[in-house]
Design a protein around this motif. Sequence first.
Motif, PDB file in Angstrom:
ATOM      1  N   ARG A  51       3.470  29.751 -27.004  1.00 15.50           N
ATOM      2  CA  ARG A  51       2.831  29.592 -28.197  1.00 15.50           C
ATOM      3  C   ARG A  51       1.621  28.791 -28.481  1.00 15.50           C
ATOM      4  O   ARG A  51       0.976  29.032 -29.419  1.00 15.50           O
ATOM      5  CB  ARG A  51       4.192  28.987 -29.258  1.00 15.50           C
ATOM      6  N   THR A  52       1.486  27.892 -27.550  1.00 16.42           N
ATOM      7  CA  THR A  52       0.325  26.937 -27.648  1.00 16.42           C
ATOM      8  C   THR A  52      -0.765  27.815 -27.152  1.00 16.42           C
ATOM      9  O   THR A  52      -1.852  27.890 -27.579  1.00 16.42           O
ATOM     10  CB  THR A  52       0.480  26.022 -26.258  1.00 16.42           C
ATOM     11  N   ARG A  70       7.272  27.753 -25.563  1.00 17.20           N
ATOM     12  CA  ARG A  70       6.374  26.617 -26.345  1.00 17.20           C
ATOM     13  C   ARG A  70       4.948  26.859 -25.731  1.00 17.20           C
ATOM     14  O   ARG A  70       3.873  26.386 -26.157  1.00 17.20           O
ATOM     15  CB  ARG A  70       7.007  25.213 -26.272  1.00 17.20           C
TER      16      ARG A  70
END
Length: 322
Positions: free
Chosen positions: A9-10, A6
Amino acid sequence: MQLELRHLRTLCVIADAGSLSRAAAVVGVSQPALTGQLHRIEAALGGQVFRRGRKGVTLTPFGQFVLRRARSIMVTVDELLGGAESESGAKPGAAAAGLRIGGYHTPVLTGLLHRLFEMPGAPITVHTEYSPRLLLDLLVSRRLDVATLVDYPGHELPALPTVGTRVIAVEPVAVALPAGHPLAGLDEIPLSELADEDWLVSPPDGAGWPECFYTACQEAGFVPRVRHMLTEHEMIRSLVAEGRAAAPCQVTLNGGPNVVVRPLTGPTLWLRHVLAWRLGGPLDDRVPELAALAVEAHEAAVADVPGLAERLVRGDTALASS
């Protein structure tokens, strides 16, 4: 802090948005919260990923290094999860968005693709893998809709309850030799005549190659002296043309001006081209059409090989009786 998917992805979202405020809106958090998360990610990475400015954010040289790898990781993860998402319905309509075809570099795959690209319809995506068993697994896991495969006598691909198969053609295994080789003038070559050669073979494909070739050599009375193991066609052609080795190959291989390709004779020196598809998938009603196009592609590839049509019939009979 331990880096997680995550977080990668950020970083991708921030880079695409060009500013923390726009990225925060995409992610669904406040800008201060996203800024704090970015600080923690950069601390975990040990370097600054973005420069902050009045007009937004730009990547640092280190950030370019990180983003290239982050995007590669995310593409790989999305590919791994793609089949599960389609099956679970997380991406409605994803499976119908395009035709997903897999295979290895064979005239059946390339010829089939050329014909399909010329026809109107859903977009086509291509996924190549060296291993026929892996391609079968990708069909079972709903990551492919159809695949062109090969197998060998005594190493036939397993029957699976969710995958349909149809044999497209049977052909002899061939050998690539330098054009000046003493046996290059023969129409077909007994394997036993090549017992003293150095060999170049492609690596194991998980479906019986090169084990079937080694078995055939033993039946011919010798153990092959394998000097090289390669998959790159251009390097194989180069080494063969220079007389460094003989190479078992598909009979339709284009050897170029300095390499000749001749069928090998022997009871187990055959391979099958197989069309496989997901039962219950989007192609069930198009299998006869796809099979006909695959047969046409194979016939076109062997049309210029003298006498090959007769050998295909003989090979089909031999395989059926084995």
